[in-house]
Design an enzyme around this catalytic site. Structure first.
Site, PDB file in Angstrom:
ATOM      1  N   TYR A   1      40.706  34.619  45.540  1.00  0.00           N
ATOM      2  CA  TYR A   1      39.657  34.771  46.429  1.00  0.00           C
ATOM      3  C   TYR A   1      38.471  33.805  45.775  1.00  0.00           C
ATOM      4  O   TYR A   1      37.682  33.285  46.631  1.00  0.00           O
ATOM      5  CB  TYR A   1      39.260  36.175  46.273  1.00  0.00           C
ATOM      6  CG  TYR A   1      38.042  36.560  46.903  1.00  0.00           C
ATOM      7  CD1 TYR A   1      38.291  36.949  48.322  1.00  0.00           C
ATOM      8  CD2 TYR A   1      36.878  36.860  46.384  1.00  0.00           C
ATOM      9  CE1 TYR A   1      37.072  37.235  49.139  1.00  0.00           C
ATOM     10  CE2 TYR A   1      35.914  37.157  47.065  1.00  0.00           C
ATOM     11  CZ  TYR A   1      35.825  37.405  48.399  1.00  0.00           C
ATOM     12  OH  TYR A   1      34.916  37.703  49.449  1.00  0.00           O
TER      13      TYR A   1
ATOM     14  N   LYS B   1      36.431  30.911  47.419  1.00  0.00           N
ATOM     15  CA  LYS B   1      34.711  30.852  47.737  1.00  0.00           C
ATOM     16  C   LYS B   1      34.164  29.704  46.868  1.00  0.00           C
ATOM     17  O   LYS B   1      33.255  29.449  47.476  1.00  0.00           O
ATOM     18  CB  LYS B   1      34.222  32.274  47.210  1.00  0.00           C
ATOM     19  CG  LYS B   1      34.743  33.594  48.107  1.00  0.00           C
ATOM     20  CD  LYS B   1      34.598  33.065  49.831  1.00  0.00           C
ATOM     21  CE  LYS B   1      34.874  34.655  50.788  1.00  0.00           C
ATOM     22  NZ  LYS B   1      34.536  34.231  51.909  1.00  0.00           N
TER      23      LYS B   1
END
Ligand code: NAP
Length: 244
Positions: free
Chosen positions: A152, A156
């Site tokens: 994740y 990002k």
């Protein structure tokens, strides 16, 4: 006269949480809004709440062809796209040594590849019309990293690099590209966090409360409006002061 009157906005991941709040806020600002999620029924739950025009559309942002169709469908039904909010995102958390290939791929495909797919699909139109705003919903985790979120955080951080690169490419054509990096926002995505982890996070927030989807929607509305006309390639952190 509202700041987004007669403009068309697309919000991915608009069926719930942060995306729903953004879709409704851009609607209140005057935009016609296409609410996008993998499930049209779920997206419709948001579209039904819009104050002005708009509609729900099923699209998996990880699929480049579906994103091309998305851009065409929105343009046909509402007109040329002025605002794109890349908000669709997922988590598949695990520590590195237990992280499965499919969990790495799924997160990168939706969170990073998804933003590429939709941005490429709408950018040409914006460039031709020499105006447009693209807002990518990143995360503070993309700036700081986070144990158990290597996939994740990488997605990002990648989204932030993508934002800055595309901002440089499109600036001369009047298209502004920015990211919003939320901290801890209470949504379905964060609902399962264990009590201890929540308490530890809470201690790190100087403003003394968790964020709401509306906190993020307000920042996105600002970045789509005239007050942000001289801002591009930036990451606006909205986290109650957690990361400074
Ligand atoms: P959420 O409540 O889980 O909602 C995610 C949304 O994305 C849903 O509308 C979901 O709809 C949609 N979606 C997921 N995969 C998709 C795909 N492949 N194609 C199209 N739509 C897809 O999450 P949230 O908390 O509102 O998060 C929204 C964004 O903010 C995400 O990018 C997240 O990473 C970011 N963020 C959240 C937090 C937080 O604390 N909550 C913090 C930092 C950043 P369907 O399931 O119907 O497709």
């Amino acid at each position: 006269m509202r700041e987004l009157d007669s403009q068309v906005a697309v919000v991915t991941g608009g069926s719930r949480g942060i995306g729903r709040a953004i879709a409704l806020e851009l609607g209140r600002a005057g935009a016609a809004v296409a609410v996008v999620a993998r499930s049209e029924d779920r997206a419709r739950e948001t579209a039904d709440l819009l104050e002005g025009p708009g509609f729900a559309l099923a699209c998996d942002v990880a699929d480049p062809d579906e994103c091309k169709d998305l851009a065409a469908a929105v343009t046909e039904r509402l007109g040329p796209i002025d605002v794109l909010v890349n908000n669709a995102g997922i988590t598949r958390d695990n520590i590195l040594v237990r992280l499965k290939d499919e969990d790495w791929d799924a997160v990168l495909e939706t969170n990073l590849r998804g933003a590429f797919n939709t941005t490429r699909a709408v950018a040409r139109g914006m460039m031709k019309r020499r105006s447009g705003r693209i807002i990518n919903i990143a995360s503070v985790v993309g700036l700081t990293g986070n144990r158990g979120q290597a996939n994740y955080a990488a997605s990002k951080a990648g989204l932030i690099g993508f934002t800055k690169s595309v901002a440089q490419e499109l600036a001369a054509r009047g298209v502004l590209v920015n990211a919003v990096a939320p901290g801890f926002i209470e949504t379905d995505m964060t609902a399962d966090l264990p009590e201890e982890a929540r308490d530890a996070l809470f201690e790190r927030i100087p403003l003394g409360r968790f964020g709401t989807s509306q906190d993020i929607a307000g920042a996105v509305r600002f970045l789509t409006g005239p007050a942000a006309a001289y801002i591009t390639g930036q990451v606006l952190v909205v986290d109650g002061g957690m990361v400074m």
